[in-house]
Motif scaffolding. Structure first.
Motif, mmCIF file in Angstrom:
data_model
loop_
_atom_site.group_PDB
_atom_site.id
_atom_site.type_symbol
_atom_site.label_atom_id
_atom_site.label_comp_id
_atom_site.label_asym_id
_atom_site.label_seq_id
_atom_site.Cartn_x
_atom_site.Cartn_y
_atom_site.Cartn_z
ATOM 1 N N ILE A 191 0.828 -1.196 0.046
ATOM 2 C CA ILE A 191 0.153 0.104 0.127
ATOM 3 C C ILE A 191 1.062 1.159 -0.021
ATOM 4 O O ILE A 191 1.668 1.254 0.766
ATOM 5 N N ILE A 192 0.735 2.137 -1.053
ATOM 6 C CA ILE A 192 1.389 3.451 -1.011
ATOM 7 C C ILE A 192 0.294 4.541 -0.618
ATOM 8 O O ILE A 192 -0.769 4.709 -1.192
ATOM 9 N N CYS A 193 0.846 5.375 0.374
ATOM 10 C CA CYS A 193 -0.211 6.436 0.825
ATOM 11 C C CYS A 193 0.620 7.779 0.588
ATOM 12 O O CYS A 193 2.068 8.014 0.863
ATOM 13 N N ASP A 194 -0.188 8.846 0.247
ATOM 14 C CA ASP A 194 0.356 10.025 0.328
ATOM 15 C C ASP A 194 -0.472 11.435 1.009
ATOM 16 O O ASP A 194 -1.612 11.192 0.814
ATOM 17 N N VAL A 195 0.176 12.157 1.716
ATOM 18 C CA VAL A 195 -0.551 13.019 2.442
ATOM 19 C C VAL A 195 -0.873 14.306 1.444
ATOM 20 O O VAL A 195 0.057 14.677 0.922
ATOM 21 N N ASP A 196 -2.255 14.807 1.143
ATOM 22 C CA ASP A 196 -2.667 15.784 0.430
ATOM 23 C C ASP A 196 -2.353 16.937 1.054
ATOM 24 O O ASP A 196 -2.586 17.077 2.235
ATOM 25 N N SER A 227 -4.294 10.110 0.288
ATOM 26 C CA SER A 227 -4.467 9.234 -1.288
ATOM 27 C C SER A 227 -3.802 8.126 -0.986
ATOM 28 O O SER A 227 -2.664 7.827 -0.673
ATOM 29 N N MET A 228 -4.322 7.120 -1.461
ATOM 30 C CA MET A 228 -4.124 5.401 -1.360
ATOM 31 C C MET A 228 -4.018 4.845 -2.751
ATOM 32 O O MET A 228 -4.961 4.905 -3.512
ATOM 33 N N GLY A 229 -3.195 4.022 -2.858
ATOM 34 C CA GLY A 229 -3.008 2.945 -4.006
ATOM 35 C C GLY A 229 -2.435 1.566 -3.461
ATOM 36 O O GLY A 229 -1.356 1.736 -2.516
ATOM 37 N N PHE A 230 -2.992 0.488 -3.863
ATOM 38 C CA PHE A 230 -2.308 -0.811 -3.356
ATOM 39 C C PHE A 230 -2.150 -1.793 -4.715
ATOM 40 O O PHE A 230 -2.673 -1.478 -5.961
ATOM 41 N N GLY A 259 9.121 12.558 1.469
ATOM 42 C CA GLY A 259 8.567 13.655 2.074
ATOM 43 C C GLY A 259 7.217 13.436 2.902
ATOM 44 O O GLY A 259 6.797 13.619 4.047
ATOM 45 N N ASP A 260 6.091 13.100 2.073
ATOM 46 C CA ASP A 260 4.894 13.191 2.308
ATOM 47 C C ASP A 260 4.371 11.706 1.684
ATOM 48 O O ASP A 260 2.986 11.551 1.844
ATOM 49 N N GLU A 261 5.122 10.539 1.536
ATOM 50 C CA GLU A 261 4.713 9.502 0.992
ATOM 51 C C GLU A 261 5.107 8.313 2.048
ATOM 52 O O GLU A 261 6.280 8.364 2.776
ATOM 53 N N PHE A 262 4.128 7.348 2.299
ATOM 54 C CA PHE A 262 4.320 6.250 3.078
ATOM 55 C C PHE A 262 4.088 4.784 2.362
ATOM 56 O O PHE A 262 3.507 4.993 1.335
ATOM 57 N N ALA A 263 4.815 3.802 2.804
ATOM 58 C CA ALA A 263 4.664 2.689 2.177
ATOM 59 C C ALA A 263 4.252 1.436 3.139
ATOM 60 O O ALA A 263 4.769 1.688 4.222
ATOM 61 N N ALA A 294 1.503 9.385 10.230
ATOM 62 C CA ALA A 294 2.131 8.064 10.434
ATOM 63 C C ALA A 294 1.366 7.235 11.552
ATOM 64 O O ALA A 294 1.142 6.177 11.472
ATOM 65 N N GLY A 295 0.796 7.864 12.436
ATOM 66 C CA GLY A 295 -0.179 6.975 13.525
ATOM 67 C C GLY A 295 -1.049 6.660 12.931
ATOM 68 O O GLY A 295 -1.661 5.455 13.131
ATOM 69 N N VAL A 296 -1.789 7.318 12.193
ATOM 70 C CA VAL A 296 -3.263 7.063 11.841
ATOM 71 C C VAL A 296 -2.855 5.673 10.575
ATOM 72 O O VAL A 296 -3.806 4.722 10.582
ATOM 73 N N ILE A 297 -1.798 5.700 9.924
ATOM 74 C CA ILE A 297 -1.469 4.603 8.824
ATOM 75 C C ILE A 297 -0.960 3.280 9.728
ATOM 76 O O ILE A 297 -1.444 2.414 9.260
ATOM 77 N N LYS A 298 -0.075 3.563 10.644
ATOM 78 C CA LYS A 298 0.343 2.364 11.160
ATOM 79 C C LYS A 298 -0.683 1.681 12.285
ATOM 80 O O LYS A 298 -0.557 0.487 12.409
ATOM 81 N N ASN A 299 -1.565 2.404 12.660
ATOM 82 C CA ASN A 299 -2.471 1.834 13.669
ATOM 83 C C ASN A 299 -2.992 0.476 13.286
ATOM 84 O O ASN A 299 -3.215 -0.247 13.955
#
Length: 650
Positions: free
Chosen positions: A330-335, A416-419, A375-379, A357-362
């Motif tokens: 899953i790839i997440c990006d903070v808008d 925004s999310m994509g998987f 910078g604003d991307e999480f995986a 980060a807390g919202v995604i990891k939980n």
């Protein structure tokens, strides 16, 4: 050193010369016999040869008993010296004549006739014995003199060396005590038998926080000195086997309950006849913490605490080589992160990233790997997950975002999310990442405008909540600029953008501190510069929102003066956009007729006088005339309201 040792051995051999005679008499095969010099051997062997030759004296025959009687005389002379040889010879000759007189037949069967030959033979033997004894005596005296001189020199050397050794030992002990006392390392001496502390140094007290009286005399178990007693026992066993250890890592306890890590070296010593262990420990607690911190930072993001991109890529390689049935990503990006950074600064943007980060990891399991890869991307990597499980994880993230925004409406979070999901090894991990990232980018395009609009709407609500811009103020200002624009001859299609400018021109003030916006007195020079930044902040906000993009340039220039004394670009005259010149007059009038934290409202007449006064300086003189005329024309459509209270600095 080897030459000195050989000299000492030689002198010790000379000292034993006084015992050589008795040794030779007792046991001619004794080891001392082999140490005699060649001269000594000659003096012993030569008399033996003389005695043997007497067996063959021409004209007579000397019996073996005669030879046996004279042999001690010759040996005595050659070994003990001249005086001893003379005395022994005299005694032997007297005994010889005594026996010959009283035993005429002769005990010593001598076949020489007459007294004279016997006397002459005795004298000859006497002279030979005396001569050899004299030579031996001279050599003996020479050797005794040399021995005495060497013994004297050896004694002197031994005394000097003994003194030097004592001084060196004393100096060495003094140096050890100074080093022991002044060393910053922890040093303690423990008895081998009972493991009681015999002594400690200042370094030990400083690091552990203890006092000497509570340590000395107690066992290490009573002191709870070592965090891991098994490790201590292992160190003691190593000392007993090797008698010395170096850099043995061990944890120790401090008085305050904290623990440290030390590199322990130890050796056995004898202290007052008791076998003890000297421990020397270097406190490496800070170094270990730094190493652990570096190790942590090499794998984690310092802001969010999630794994970083380097660890994410390493995990991708591991999963590539593994045998997982499926892998989800899953790839997440903070808008709108740039908008937040431009408006409130990077500290607020960083806070939003931590929240994201807390919202995604939980929602994820312990084995799932969540990382910040940009910078604003999480995986998120999800081993052994099918498509349905990955979709469910995305829904949980969306639910967490919604719940977060309900608690923090002042600054909404949009992600925004994509998987993508890989089954088996048919797709590489790199292709899987590209697929998930492309899916995220497509969703971001769809929700980008709405996300930014939601952020802007939230910002405006925040402005209203802080009483920077009230709804009534915004409506009045929009009415003023609309009527003034029509009076100036602007076409109607430009009025919508002008009303938008009237509403959002001061949106950049959302990024300013309350201490400046609500300061009751005049601003300092530094605070004035900080206040002037709101034009640039507002312009960046407008540029990041498609709906506000047409007014971004006007937001930047709405505080420029006609004479070029405005900010931030010092434009003058018609270099200033017409919309900004219209807004400047209408906004000034609205501000003057309302109360401010630093002054009260003034009347409409006085406000008009101020506009007339600054026409040609701050305001476009032509637009100022249109505005004043519109106020005086009772038939115009402009509604002048009574003074009202707003908290807004120009």
């Amino acid at each position: 050193m080897n030459l000195e040792s050989e000299k000492k051995k030689e002198i010790r051999g000379r000292v034993g010369a006084s015992h050589l005679f008795s040794s030779l008499i007792r046991d001619p095969k004794a080891p001392e016999f082999k140490t005699k010099s060649r001269a000594d051997l000659v003096y012993i062997v030569f008399p033996l040869i003389i005695a043997m030759l007497t067996l063959f004296i021409p004209g007579g025959k000397l019996s073996y008993s005669w030879v046996a009687f004279f042999l001690p005389i010759l040996v005595t002379s050659s070994i003990m010296g001249k005086n001893a040889g003379l005395i022994m010879s005299t005694i032997c000759i007297g005994v010889l004549f005594f026996y010959d007189r009283f035993f005429p037949s002769g005990v010593f069967v001598i076949q020489l006739s007459g007294e004279e030959p016997k006397f002459i033979a005795a004298c000859i033997m006497y002279l030979i014995s005396w001569f050899i004894g004299g030579l031996s005596d001279m050599e003996a005296q020479q050797r005794r003199g040399e021995l005495n001189s060497r013994l004297s020199l050896e004694g002197l050397v031994n005394a000097v060396e003994r003194k030097r050794a004592e001084e060196e030992m004393s100096l060495s002990g003094e140096r050890f005590l100074k080093a022991y006392s002044a060393s910053p390392n922890l040093m303690l001496i423990i008895g081998c038998s009972d493991h009681r502390v015999i002594d400690i140094n200042k370094g030990f007290l400083n690091v552990t926080g203890r006092i000497r009286q509570e340590v000395v005399g107690r066992t290490v178990a009573e002191l709870n000195l070592w965090t891991d007693l098994m490790a201590y026992s292992k160190a003691v066993m190593a000392i007993q086997e090797q008698e010395v250890i170096h850099n043995f890592e061990i944890k120790f306890n401090k008085k305050d309950g904290q623990w440290g890590i030390g590199l322990l070296s130890a050796d056995t010593i004898n202290l007052g006849g008791e076998k003890c262990i000297l421990f020397v420990m270097n406190d490496i607690s800070q170094r270990k913490k730094a190493e652990e911190r570096l190790t942590y930072l090499s794998m984690h993001d310092s802001l969010t605490g999630l794994y970083n991109r380097a660890y994410f890529e390493e995990e991708m390689r591991r999963l590539e080589e593994g045998r997982h049935s499926s892998v989800g990503m899953i790839i997440c990006d903070v808008d709108g992160l740039k908008l937040i950074n431009d408006t409130f600064g990077h500290s607020t943007g960083d806070g939003l990233l931590v929240a994201a980060a807390g919202v995604i990891k939980n929602p994820f399991r312990t084995g799932d790997m969540v990382s910040r890869i940009g910078g604003d991307e999480f995986a998120v990597l999800l081993p052994d997950c099918d498509r349905q499980q990955v979709e469910s994880a995305c829904r949980r993230i969306a639910f967490n975002v919604k719940r977060y925004n309900e608690k923090h409406p002042e600054l909404p979070l949009s992600i925004s999310m994509g998987f993508a999901v890989r089954k088996g090894t048919s797709v590489s991990m790199l292709d899987l990442f590209k697929e998930a990232d492309d899916n995220m980018s497509r969703e971001k395009l769809h929700r980008s405008r709405s996300a930014r609009s939601a952020i802007v709407q939230a910002l405006m609500k925040t402005l209203e909540a802080r009483d920077f811009i009230t709804e009534n103020h915004s409506k009045r200002l929009q009415g003023l600029v609309t009527n003034l624009a029509r009076a100036a001859g602007l076409p109607d299609y430009k009025l919508s953008d002008l009303r938008l400018l009237a509403r959002f021109h001061d949106i950049g003030k959302i990024g300013l501190a309350d201490r400046i916006l609500f300061k009751p007195g005049p601003l300092t020079a530094g605070e004035v510069l900080e206040m002037q930044r709101h034009c640039e902040i507002g312009s960046r906000i407008a540029q990041s929102v498609p709906d506000l993009l047409p007014i971004a340039d006007w937001v930047l220039k709405h505080h420029e003066w006609w004479n070029g004394q405005g900010y931030p670009l010092q434009l003058k005259g018609e270099e200033i956009p017409l919309e900004c010149r219209i807004l400047a007059i209408a906004d000034a009038y609205e501000a003057m007729t309302g109360n401010r934290p630093y002054r009260n409202a003034i009347s409409k007449e006085r406000a008009v006088d101020e506009i007339r006064k600054y026409a040609g300086l701050q305001f476009d003189p032509l637009i100022a005339d249109y505005f004043i005329e519109s106020l005086e024309d009772s038939k115009n459509n402009l509604i002048i309201l009574d003074p009202h209270i707003i908290n807004l600095r120009q």
